[in-house]
Enzyme design. Structure first.
Site, PDB file in Angstrom:
ATOM      1  N   HIS A   6       0.847  -1.201   0.000  1.00 21.91           N
ATOM      2  CA  HIS A   6       0.000   0.000   0.000  1.00 21.91           C
ATOM      3  C   HIS A   6       0.879   1.246   0.000  1.00 21.91           C
ATOM      4  O   HIS A   6       1.353   1.687   1.039  1.00 21.91           O
ATOM      5  CB  HIS A   6      -0.903  -0.016   1.233  1.00 21.91           C
ATOM      6  N   HIS A   8       1.372   5.165  -2.211  1.00 25.69           N
ATOM      7  CA  HIS A   8       0.906   6.114  -3.232  1.00 25.69           C
ATOM      8  C   HIS A   8       2.072   7.025  -3.611  1.00 25.69           C
ATOM      9  O   HIS A   8       2.828   7.456  -2.743  1.00 25.69           O
ATOM     10  CB  HIS A   8      -0.230   6.994  -2.707  1.00 25.69           C
ATOM     11  N   ARG A  66      -2.105   9.131  -6.158  1.00 25.32           N
ATOM     12  CA  ARG A  66      -2.622   9.720  -4.928  1.00 25.32           C
ATOM     13  C   ARG A  66      -4.134   9.448  -4.825  1.00 25.32           C
ATOM     14  O   ARG A  66      -4.892   9.759  -5.756  1.00 25.32           O
ATOM     15  CB  ARG A  66      -2.373  11.225  -4.963  1.00 25.32           C
ATOM     16  N   ALA A  67      -4.570   8.910  -3.672  1.00 25.81           N
ATOM     17  CA  ALA A  67      -5.981   8.519  -3.547  1.00 25.81           C
ATOM     18  C   ALA A  67      -6.907   9.738  -3.566  1.00 25.81           C
ATOM     19  O   ALA A  67      -7.971   9.711  -4.188  1.00 25.81           O
ATOM     20  CB  ALA A  67      -6.174   7.729  -2.259  1.00 25.81           C
ATOM     21  N   TYR A 188     -11.582   7.860   4.389  1.00 22.20           N
ATOM     22  CA  TYR A 188     -10.930   6.610   3.982  1.00 22.20           C
ATOM     23  C   TYR A 188     -11.385   5.457   4.878  1.00 22.20           C
ATOM     24  O   TYR A 188     -11.608   4.332   4.414  1.00 22.20           O
ATOM     25  CB  TYR A 188      -9.403   6.735   4.064  1.00 22.20           C
ATOM     26  N   HIS A 218      -5.909   0.048   5.392  1.00 18.42           N
ATOM     27  CA  HIS A 218      -5.920   0.613   6.746  1.00 18.42           C
ATOM     28  C   HIS A 218      -6.397  -0.418   7.772  1.00 18.42           C
ATOM     29  O   HIS A 218      -7.241  -0.129   8.615  1.00 18.42           O
ATOM     30  CB  HIS A 218      -6.777   1.884   6.790  1.00 18.42           C
ATOM     31  N   GLU A 280       1.676   2.769   3.569  1.00 19.13           N
ATOM     32  CA  GLU A 280       1.376   4.100   3.001  1.00 19.13           C
ATOM     33  C   GLU A 280       2.602   5.003   3.100  1.00 19.13           C
ATOM     34  O   GLU A 280       2.458   6.234   3.142  1.00 19.13           O
ATOM     35  CB  GLU A 280       0.204   4.785   3.700  1.00 19.13           C
TER      36      GLU A 280
HETATM   37 ZN    ZN Z   1      -3.945   4.679   0.608  1.00 14.55          ZN
END
Ligand code: ZN
Length: 335
Positions: A6, A8, A66-67, A188, A218, A280
């Site tokens: 995970h 980004h 990028r989310a 999120y 997460h 992350e």
């Molecule tokens: Zn993420």
């Protein structure tokens, strides 16, 4: 071998020309050409994250755009398809410029007005370019949650493509226009929780798509704390139980959890075969230090290392599970 499932490329997404392109789109200018970002700029944007990976002995990361920038509620279906293609092309180049360190995870041009067949076509295109998974926003309305549950038949073309191509879908929230739901702090996690529960509620989804796989980031949202509640409501409402959708190999979670206590709760609540290492790294809260560890909160390796797992179980979480759940990543992993 340690795989971070995970990550980004936030700094790449924040390149002024990339952000400027999106702003131009949203102001209705619809630029004819996408920005020409140099290889040097791409490499520079990754220096920080590569340095952190080296210092934490992380070999490979599965990296996506990028989310927050997915912003599936903004623009139009046509604009969002172009926007996703731009971001995916940059992610692909970034992975190719750093051989052996990254595998690409894609953005999808979702929009409330977008036929899911268009999204499915985008999955096919980028999977054929080597993408190993795709982020999928289960909301799509910017934190208003006005769409039908994402598990409905309206998304079946997406699920058909993901199953056929053997690519997991990462249920990842995006930007929130709801000021009660700041995106990294709430939206999120709401997306994680909502996504997981919608999968429990979906009666036919895994009968229709038995090999479909979802990754809930997460730590599965509230899963480490609330799995008992969901076991109870599943019995009460005759939904699939958390244990059923985890045990059938349809749902997985990552270790993006930022303290020892909750990491251990994750390992106690969720079968280890369903947990993939993730951090992350340098994305959500870059450089913020945990006073308990005097290290960055997002150095989640520390919490896994400090857990009660034995070496064999850590090896499953660190790499073996990621290789199994993301089979297309093999071509990007050199070890
Ligand atoms: Zn993420």
């Amino acid at each position: 071998m340690i795989i971070d499932s995970h990550q980004h490329f936030v700094r790449l997404a924040r390149h002024p020309e990339v952000e400027g392109f999106r702003q131009a789109q949203l102001s209705g200018k619809n630029p004819d050409s996408v920005p020409g970002i140099s290889d040097a700029d791409i490499k520079k944007s990754l220096e920080q994250v590569v340095g952190l990976m080296d210092s934490r002995a992380i070999d490979v990361a599965f990296a996506s755009p990028r989310a927050k920038a997915m912003a599936t509620h903004e623009g139009t279906a046509e604009q969002n398809a172009v926007w996703a293609d731009l971001n995916n092309s940059l992610i692909l180049r970034a992975c190719q410029l750093n051989p052996g360190r990254f595998a690409p995870v894609g953005m999808l041009g979702q929009h409330p007005s977008c036929p899911s067949q268009q999204v499915a076509t985008q999955i096919e295109r980028w999977a054929n370019e080597g993408f190993v998974a795709f982020n999928f926003d289960p909301d799509g309305t910017g934190g208003r949650w006005q769409n039908q549950p994402f598990t409905g038949k309206h998304n079946y073309p997406v699920f058909e493509a993901a199953q056929a191509l053997d690519v997991p879908l990462v249920l990842h929230g995006s930007e929130s226009i709801n000021k009660n739901f700041p995106h990294t702090a709430v939206q999120y996690l709401v997306a994680d929780i909502t996504g997981f529960v919608q999968l429990m509620m979906a009666k036919d989804l895994f009968k229709d798509f038995p090999r479909l796989r979802f990754l809930i980031p997460h730590g599965g949202g509230a899963l480490p704390c609330q799995i008992g509640r969901w076991r109870a409501i599943a019995k009460y409402n005759s939904w699939a139980s958390p244990d059923e959708i985890l045990g059938n190999g349809n749902v997985f979670v990552d270790t993006c959890i930022y303290n020892n206590l909750n990491m251990q709760m994750l390992f106690d609540a969720v079968p280890l075969d369903n947990i993939l290492f993730g951090s992350e790294c340098d994305g959500a809260f870059p450089g913020v230090v945990n006073d308990e560890t005097h290290d960055h909160y997002d150095n989640t390796r520390r919490y896994v290392d400090d857990s009660k797992l034995n070496a064999a179980d850590k090896a499953r979480v660190y790499a073996a599970n990621a290789r199994r759940v993301y089979p297309r990543a093999a071509r990007w992993i050199q070890k």
